[in-house]
Design a protein around this motif. Structure first.
Motif, PDB file in Angstrom:
ATOM      1  N   ILE A 173       0.835  -1.208   0.000  1.00 60.82           N
ATOM      2  CA  ILE A 173       0.000   0.000   0.000  1.00 60.82           C
ATOM      3  C   ILE A 173       0.863   1.248   0.000  1.00 60.82           C
ATOM      4  N   ALA A 174       1.961   1.229   0.749  1.00 61.27           N
ATOM      5  CA  ALA A 174       2.859   2.384   0.781  1.00 61.27           C
ATOM      6  C   ALA A 174       3.446   2.655  -0.600  1.00 61.27           C
ATOM      7  N   GLN A 175       3.738   1.599  -1.350  1.00 65.96           N
ATOM      8  CA  GLN A 175       4.352   1.751  -2.667  1.00 65.96           C
ATOM      9  C   GLN A 175       3.343   1.997  -3.784  1.00 65.96           C
ATOM     10  N   GLU A 176       2.186   1.312  -3.715  1.00 63.23           N
ATOM     11  CA  GLU A 176       1.257   1.308  -4.843  1.00 63.23           C
ATOM     12  C   GLU A 176      -0.112   1.902  -4.539  1.00 63.23           C
ATOM     13  N   GLY A 177      -0.395   2.182  -3.284  1.00 65.36           N
ATOM     14  CA  GLY A 177      -1.732   2.610  -2.894  1.00 65.36           C
ATOM     15  C   GLY A 177      -2.640   1.397  -2.737  1.00 65.36           C
ATOM     16  N   VAL A 178      -3.887   1.641  -2.421  1.00 62.40           N
ATOM     17  CA  VAL A 178      -4.856   0.564  -2.230  1.00 62.40           C
ATOM     18  C   VAL A 178      -5.395   0.156  -3.596  1.00 62.40           C
ATOM     19  N   ARG A 179      -5.202  -1.108  -3.957  1.00 62.39           N
ATOM     20  CA  ARG A 179      -5.664  -1.598  -5.263  1.00 62.39           C
ATOM     21  C   ARG A 179      -7.033  -2.262  -5.164  1.00 62.39           C
ATOM     22  N   ASP A 180      -7.286  -2.978  -4.062  1.00 57.04           N
ATOM     23  CA  ASP A 180      -8.561  -3.681  -3.894  1.00 57.04           C
ATOM     24  C   ASP A 180      -9.515  -2.809  -3.089  1.00 57.04           C
ATOM     25  N   PRO A 181     -10.749  -2.677  -3.549  1.00 60.09           N
ATOM     26  CA  PRO A 181     -11.681  -1.788  -2.856  1.00 60.09           C
ATOM     27  C   PRO A 181     -12.104  -2.316  -1.487  1.00 60.09           C
ATOM     28  N   LEU A 182     -12.433  -1.377  -0.622  1.00 58.49           N
ATOM     29  CA  LEU A 182     -13.086  -1.735   0.635  1.00 58.49           C
ATOM     30  C   LEU A 182     -14.530  -2.066   0.291  1.00 58.49           C
ATOM     31  N   VAL A 183     -15.094  -3.050   0.961  1.00 51.07           N
ATOM     32  CA  VAL A 183     -16.466  -3.465   0.686  1.00 51.07           C
ATOM     33  C   VAL A 183     -17.364  -2.960   1.807  1.00 51.07           C
ATOM     34  N   ILE A 184     -18.379  -2.212   1.419  1.00 52.20           N
ATOM     35  CA  ILE A 184     -19.311  -1.602   2.366  1.00 52.20           C
ATOM     36  C   ILE A 184     -20.695  -2.225   2.191  1.00 52.20           C
ATOM     37  N   TRP A 185     -21.308  -2.615   3.307  1.00 50.36           N
ATOM     38  CA  TRP A 185     -22.705  -3.065   3.298  1.00 50.36           C
ATOM     39  C   TRP A 185     -23.543  -1.803   3.157  1.00 50.36           C
ATOM     40  N   LYS A 186     -24.139  -1.629   1.991  1.00 47.06           N
ATOM     41  CA  LYS A 186     -24.806  -0.387   1.625  1.00 47.06           C
ATOM     42  C   LYS A 186     -25.895   0.022   2.618  1.00 47.06           C
ATOM     43  N   GLU A 187     -26.802  -0.884   2.917  1.00 49.30           N
ATOM     44  CA  GLU A 187     -27.964  -0.540   3.753  1.00 49.30           C
ATOM     45  C   GLU A 187     -27.566  -0.183   5.191  1.00 49.30           C
ATOM     46  N   ALA A 188     -26.510  -0.780   5.697  1.00 48.34           N
ATOM     47  CA  ALA A 188     -26.090  -0.532   7.078  1.00 48.34           C
ATOM     48  C   ALA A 188     -24.915   0.441   7.148  1.00 48.34           C
ATOM     49  N   ASN A 189     -24.380   0.832   5.976  1.00 48.71           N
ATOM     50  CA  ASN A 189     -23.197   1.687   5.905  1.00 48.71           C
ATOM     51  C   ASN A 189     -22.095   1.146   6.813  1.00 48.71           C
ATOM     52  N   THR A 190     -21.796  -0.149   6.642  1.00 51.13           N
ATOM     53  CA  THR A 190     -20.852  -0.854   7.495  1.00 51.13           C
ATOM     54  C   THR A 190     -19.759  -1.495   6.659  1.00 51.13           C
ATOM     55  N   LEU A 191     -18.527  -1.301   7.080  1.00 45.72           N
ATOM     56  CA  LEU A 191     -17.398  -1.935   6.421  1.00 45.72           C
ATOM     57  C   LEU A 191     -17.444  -3.438   6.687  1.00 45.72           C
ATOM     58  N   ILE A 192     -17.451  -4.238   5.618  1.00 50.60           N
ATOM     59  CA  ILE A 192     -17.482  -5.692   5.812  1.00 50.60           C
ATOM     60  C   ILE A 192     -16.220  -6.377   5.300  1.00 50.60           C
ATOM     61  N   ASP A 193     -15.392  -5.679   4.514  1.00 52.33           N
ATOM     62  CA  ASP A 193     -14.126  -6.249   4.070  1.00 52.33           C
ATOM     63  C   ASP A 193     -13.148  -5.113   3.801  1.00 52.33           C
ATOM     64  N   GLY A 194     -11.950  -5.250   4.345  1.00 46.84           N
ATOM     65  CA  GLY A 194     -10.916  -4.253   4.115  1.00 46.84           C
ATOM     66  C   GLY A 194     -10.454  -3.543   5.376  1.00 46.84           C
ATOM     67  N   HIS A 195     -10.723  -4.145   6.530  1.00 54.55           N
ATOM     68  CA  HIS A 195     -10.349  -3.515   7.800  1.00 54.55           C
ATOM     69  C   HIS A 195      -8.842  -3.259   7.892  1.00 54.55           C
ATOM     70  N   ASN A 196      -8.032  -4.227   7.488  1.00 52.35           N
ATOM     71  CA  ASN A 196      -6.582  -4.034   7.540  1.00 52.35           C
ATOM     72  C   ASN A 196      -6.131  -2.946   6.575  1.00 52.35           C
TER      73      ASN A 196
END
Length: 64
Positions: free
Chosen positions: A11-34
């Motif tokens: 991430i320091a070298q290339e940035g974030v390539r894979d998106p964080l996944v958000i549960w739309k209805e609950a506005n909750t992060l479900i993947d990408g905590h690290n």
């Protein structure tokens, strides 16, 4: 080097390539905590993180 440190280096070298996944209805992060933790720790711009919003009927569906 463990996986977290490798991800941090990537991430320091290339940035974030894979998106964080958000549960739309609950506005909750479900993947990408690290990834989010690393971006915050490196003081990288949060607005540059790719996001994807997915719809789920309930929490049980999220866990599948």
């Amino acid at each position: 080097m463990d996986q977290f440190e490798q991800l941090k280096d990537n991430i320091a070298q290339e940035g974030v390539r894979d998106p964080l996944v958000i549960w739309k209805e609950a506005n909750t992060l479900i993947d990408g905590h690290n990834r989010l933790s690393i971006v915050k720790g490196l003081n990288l711009p949060l607005h540059e993180i790719p996001l994807i919003y997915l719809s789920f009927e309930n929490g049980r569906e999220v866990q599948r």
